[in-house]
Motif scaffolding. Structure first.
Motif, PDB file in Angstrom:
ATOM      1  N   HIS A  22      20.965  11.297  -4.138  1.00 22.38           N
ATOM      2  CA  HIS A  22      21.272  11.565  -5.594  1.00 22.38           C
ATOM      3  C   HIS A  22      22.299  10.937  -6.203  1.00 22.38           C
ATOM      4  O   HIS A  22      23.574  10.633  -6.045  1.00 22.38           O
ATOM      5  N   ILE A  23      22.038  10.518  -7.593  1.00 21.71           N
ATOM      6  CA  ILE A  23      23.470   9.737  -8.363  1.00 21.71           C
ATOM      7  C   ILE A  23      23.312  10.932  -9.488  1.00 21.71           C
ATOM      8  O   ILE A  23      22.325  11.190 -10.029  1.00 21.71           O
ATOM      9  N   PHE A  24      23.788  11.564  -9.760  1.00 24.69           N
ATOM     10  CA  PHE A  24      24.858  12.256 -10.970  1.00 24.69           C
ATOM     11  C   PHE A  24      25.172  11.780 -12.309  1.00 24.69           C
ATOM     12  O   PHE A  24      26.245  10.940 -12.032  1.00 24.69           O
ATOM     13  N   LYS A  25      25.037  12.320 -12.906  1.00 25.09           N
ATOM     14  CA  LYS A  25      25.784  12.018 -14.518  1.00 25.09           C
ATOM     15  C   LYS A  25      25.873  13.063 -15.440  1.00 25.09           C
ATOM     16  O   LYS A  25      24.666  14.190 -15.637  1.00 25.09           O
ATOM     17  N   ALA A  67      29.525   9.186 -13.880  1.00 28.81           N
ATOM     18  CA  ALA A  67      28.781   9.306 -12.823  1.00 28.81           C
ATOM     19  C   ALA A  67      29.318   9.256 -11.872  1.00 28.81           C
ATOM     20  O   ALA A  67      30.343   8.667 -11.436  1.00 28.81           O
ATOM     21  N   SER A  68      28.220   9.607 -10.548  1.00 30.31           N
ATOM     22  CA  SER A  68      28.855   9.902  -9.159  1.00 30.31           C
ATOM     23  C   SER A  68      28.034   9.119  -8.119  1.00 30.31           C
ATOM     24  O   SER A  68      26.646   8.519  -8.753  1.00 30.31           O
ATOM     25  N   ALA A  69      28.601   8.725  -7.581  1.00 30.38           N
ATOM     26  CA  ALA A  69      28.335   7.913  -6.331  1.00 30.38           C
ATOM     27  C   ALA A  69      27.264   8.490  -5.030  1.00 30.38           C
ATOM     28  O   ALA A  69      27.040   9.836  -5.544  1.00 30.38           O
ATOM     29  N   PRO A  70      26.218   8.337  -4.985  1.00 28.86           N
ATOM     30  CA  PRO A  70      24.757   8.172  -4.208  1.00 28.86           C
ATOM     31  C   PRO A  70      25.763   9.307  -2.845  1.00 28.86           C
ATOM     32  O   PRO A  70      26.874   9.562  -2.723  1.00 28.86           O
ATOM     33  N   TYR A  71      25.233  11.155  -3.423  1.00 29.02           N
ATOM     34  CA  TYR A  71      25.019  11.754  -2.296  1.00 29.02           C
ATOM     35  C   TYR A  71      24.416  12.496  -1.638  1.00 29.02           C
ATOM     36  O   TYR A  71      22.823  12.661  -2.357  1.00 29.02           O
ATOM     37  N   ALA A 117      19.940   2.518   1.072  1.00 30.08           N
ATOM     38  CA  ALA A 117      19.897   1.248   0.371  1.00 30.08           C
ATOM     39  C   ALA A 117      19.687   1.164  -0.989  1.00 30.08           C
ATOM     40  O   ALA A 117      20.197   1.228  -1.789  1.00 30.08           O
ATOM     41  N   ARG A 118      17.924   1.941  -1.410  1.00 31.28           N
ATOM     42  CA  ARG A 118      17.390   1.908  -3.077  1.00 31.28           C
ATOM     43  C   ARG A 118      18.361   2.967  -4.223  1.00 31.28           C
ATOM     44  O   ARG A 118      19.180   2.252  -4.867  1.00 31.28           O
ATOM     45  N   ALA A 119      19.432   3.746  -3.732  1.00 33.57           N
ATOM     46  CA  ALA A 119      20.454   4.657  -4.335  1.00 33.57           C
ATOM     47  C   ALA A 119      21.138   3.245  -4.342  1.00 33.57           C
ATOM     48  O   ALA A 119      22.041   3.782  -5.386  1.00 33.57           O
ATOM     49  N   GLU A 120      22.037   2.788  -3.402  1.00 31.30           N
ATOM     50  CA  GLU A 120      23.744   1.543  -3.810  1.00 31.30           C
ATOM     51  C   GLU A 120      22.830   0.479  -4.441  1.00 31.30           C
ATOM     52  O   GLU A 120      23.762   0.398  -5.589  1.00 31.30           O
TER      53      GLU A 120
END
Length: 373
Positions: A321-324, A310-314, A252-255
Motif C-alpha cells: 500500500h501507498i497511503f496519503k 504520503a507513506s512509502a510502500p507498506y 517493484a510496481r509499488a516502488e
C-alpha cells in the motif's frame, strides 16, 4: 381514592437502596443474643435486652404468660440469631448478614456454587464491618447531619421507588415491615458516611496539571480513538497470490509509483491508473473513517503522518500500500479540554479508590474486631 399497593419492583428498590449501600445490614431484628462467653460489648447488649423485659413486682406473683418475655429456648427463630462480629463497642448479628446476603443475591442474580457461600458471606461481613467503622469515625469526629440533608436524601429515595406522595412512600415502607422513622435513621447514617468519607478521603485528594499531561502523553492513542480522518491509498496485490515472485513483482510496481508520488504527481490520478483495489475509480479514496475502524496496522501507518503526507510502500496481507492522509481530527480546542477533564476524572477515581482503601485499612488496624462467623 385509595393509593395503589406497592409493586414488587418498588419494594425491592427500596430495600436495595437502604440495605446494600455500605453493606450495613441495616434492617436488623431485635433478637436475644446467644448465651456463652461474651465480650464487654455483647454483655452490654444483653443487659439492655434483659432490662427492657417486663419484671415481676417485688414479692408478688410472676406476670401472666402473655406479659412475660419470650423464652429464647422455645423461640426457634430467636435461637438462630447470634452475634457474629464485634466492632469496638458495636455488634453485627447473623440475621443482619443473612439480610445482606439475600438482597445481594437478589440484585446480582448470582447463583452461589456449592462451597462458595461461606466466602461470599465473609466478603459481605467485611463490608458491614467497614460501614460500622465509618459510622464510628463520624461519631468520634462529631459530624452532624441536618434534617434538611436527610429530607433531601429521602426525597431521592422516593423518586427512585416512584413514590409520588408521602402517603404512598409510607405505604411502601410499611409493606416491608419497616417504619418511616427507621428509614430516616438509616438515611441519616448514609449521609454520615458520605460526610466522613468526604472529610477523610475526598478532600485530601488532588490531581496536578503535570499528572494530567503525563497521562495524556502516555495514552494519547487511546484518547484519540473515535476521532475522524480521511485517507487515500494505492494497492499493489501479488498475482497469483502466495508466490514469492508475485510479491517481488508487486513490490517493484509499488516502488515505481512511489517515485512518482514523491515527484509530486497527483495521488488520485495515480490511484486511478495503478491501484488494484476497488477504490481505484474513486482515486483510492477510503472516505472519512473513525479511528478504530480500519485494521490497526494500516491505521497506524496512516495516522503517524501529517495531513498532506504520503507513506512509502507498506506490506500487508493484501499486498503493498501507498497511503496519503488528507486530514485528521486532533485533540485541540474543546476536544482537548474535554479529554483533559476526562483524564482528571480518571486520575481522581484512581486516587480516591487507593485513599479509601488505605483509610479503611488504617481504621481497621486501630479497631478491636472480633469475628465469630
Amino acid at each position: 381514592m385509595r393509593p395503589k399497593p406497592p409493586s414488587i419492583h418498588h419494594l425491592s428498590v427500596l430495600l436495595l437502596i437502604l440495605l446494600l449501600p455500605g453493606g450495613c445490614g441495616w434492617f436488623s431484628r431485635s433478637k436475644p443474643l446467644s448465651a456463652g462467653p461474651t465480650s464487654e460489648a455483647v454483655r452490654e447488649a444483653e443487659a439492655k435486652r434483659q432490662a427492657a423485659a417486663p419484671q415481676p413486682p417485688a414479692g408478688g406473683p410472676p406476670p401472666p404468660a402473655a406479659a412475660r418475655a419470650p423464652d429464647s429456648r422455645r423461640d426457634a427463630p430467636d435461637v438462630l440469631d447470634r452475634v457474629i462480629a464485634v466492632v469496638n463497642n458495636d455488634v453485627i448479628t447473623l440475621s443482619e448478614l443473612q439480610d445482606s446476603l439475600a438482597f445481594y443475591l437478589y440484585e446480582t442474580k448470582e447463583t452461589v456454587k456449592p462451597g462458595e457461600e461461606e466466602a461470599l458471606k465473609q466478603r459481605l461481613l467485611n463490608r458491614m464491618i467497614d460501614s460500622r467503622l465509618q459510622l464510628q469515625e463520624a461519631g468520634r469526629d462529631q459530624i452532624a447531619v441536618e434534617d434538611a440533608e436527610v429530607n433531601e436524601q429521602l426525597a431521592d429515595v422516593m423518586r427512585r421507588v416512584n413514590a409520588k406522595t408521602q402517603e404512598e412512600f409510607e405505604q411502601i415502607v410499611k409493606a416491608q415491615g419497616l417504619t418511616l422513622e427507621g428509614v430516616k435513621k438509616r438515611v441519616k447514617e448514609q449521609v454520615l458516611v458520605q460526610k466522613v468519607i468526604r472529610r477523610k478521603v475526598q478532600l485530601r485528594i488532588s490531581v496536578t496539571e503535570q499528572e494530567i499531561e503525563k497521562y495524556f502523553l502516555e495514552n494519547r492513542e487511546k484518547l484519540e480513538t473515535g476521532l475522524s480522518y480521511h485517507a487515500r491509498h494505492i494497492l499493489f496485490a501479488p498475482s497469483p497470490p502466495g508466490g514469492e515472485a508475485a510479491w517481488d513483482a508487486a513490490r517493484a510496481r509499488a516502488e515505481e509509483v512511489w517515485t512518482k508520488v514523491r515527484a509530486g504527481e497527483d495521488f488520485a490520478g495515480l490511484a486511478r491508473r495503478h491501484s488494484e483495489d476497488s477504490t481505484a475509480g474513486d482515486g483510492g479514496d477510503l472516505g472519512a473513517l473513525k479511528q478504530g475502524e480500519l485494521a490497526a496496522d494500516l491505521e497506524g501507518q496512516i495516522l503517524r503522518m501529517r495531513p498532506g503526507d504520503a507513506s512509502a510502500p507498506y506490506r500487508s496481507r493484501l499486498g503493498f500500500h501507498i497511503f496519503k492522509l488528507e486530514w485528521k481530527e486532533g485533540l485541540t480546542g474543546e476536544t482537548l479540554t474535554q479529554a483533559k477533564q476526562q483524564i482528571r476524572d480518571i486520575l481522581f477515581r484512581q486516587k480516591y479508590a487507593a485513599r479509601l482503601e488505605a483509610w479503611l485499612a488504617e481504621i481497621r488496624k486501630r479497631a478491636i474486631i472480633e469475628i465469630r462467623l
